[in-house]
Design a protein around this motif. Sequence first.
Motif, short mmCIF file in Angstrom:
data_model
loop_
_atom_site.label_atom_id
_atom_site.label_comp_id
_atom_site.label_asym_id
_atom_site.label_seq_id
_atom_site.Cartn_x
_atom_site.Cartn_y
_atom_site.Cartn_z
N CYS A 45 36.72 57.52 10.51
CA CYS A 45 37.75 57.71 9.50
C CYS A 45 38.56 58.96 9.84
O CYS A 45 38.00 59.99 10.19
CB CYS A 45 37.09 57.85 8.13
N HIS A 99 40.16 60.89 7.90
CA HIS A 99 40.12 61.96 6.90
C HIS A 99 39.31 63.12 7.47
O HIS A 99 38.21 62.92 7.98
CB HIS A 99 39.47 61.44 5.61
N CYS A 139 35.55 63.44 6.58
CA CYS A 139 34.80 62.18 6.55
C CYS A 139 34.40 61.76 7.95
O CYS A 139 35.18 61.87 8.89
CB CYS A 139 35.67 61.10 5.91
N GLU A 163 32.85 58.64 8.33
CA GLU A 163 32.54 57.23 8.16
C GLU A 163 32.94 56.43 9.40
O GLU A 163 34.01 56.62 9.96
CB GLU A 163 33.29 56.69 6.94
N CYS A 186 38.44 54.96 6.11
CA CYS A 186 37.41 54.12 5.50
C CYS A 186 37.88 53.68 4.10
O CYS A 186 38.87 54.20 3.57
CB CYS A 186 36.10 54.89 5.41
N SER A 210 36.87 54.31 1.15
CA SER A 210 36.97 55.31 0.08
C SER A 210 38.16 56.25 0.28
O SER A 210 38.54 56.96 -0.65
CB SER A 210 35.67 56.11 -0.04
N HIS A 211 38.73 56.26 1.46
CA HIS A 211 39.92 57.10 1.66
C HIS A 211 41.19 56.27 1.78
O HIS A 211 42.25 56.78 2.13
CB HIS A 211 39.73 57.98 2.90
#
Length: 122
Positions: A23, A25, A28, A30, A56, A58-59
């Motif tokens: 990911c 971010h 992160c 992930e 990912c 969640s982002h």
Amino acid sequence: MGWSIGFDSNWQRDIGYGVPAQCDHPECNERIDRGLAYVCGGEPYGGDDGCGLYFCASHLRWRRNLCEQCVAGKAAFAAKPDVAEWLQHKLTDPSWADWRTEHAREVHEMRMTLGISQGVKP
Ligand SMILES: [Zn+2]
Ligand SMILES: [Zn+2]
């Protein structure tokens, strides 16, 4: 040609669902791939509104599949480097043999990144 693997000339990275990645971010780690499911903006290069980085779930939960920087109208995060698994694949897989022949400098840099000495053949 399918979209399992392509090249993003904007971010200078391999993209597609065949490319394992982290990911983008900054906080992160992930594990994702660089397929359409994870791209900011919903299409390669990010379309009209996205930055084209990969996140990912969640982002990328914001409306229209944008990352938080693009939702806020801020500059994109810095792109993360390719994961070691992907570099290893490009350096050793037969499907990348032609690419390796044509990109000696990149191959050298990838080997340096992975800590493999130049003289070692995969
Ligand atoms: Zn974005
Ligand atoms: Zn993430």
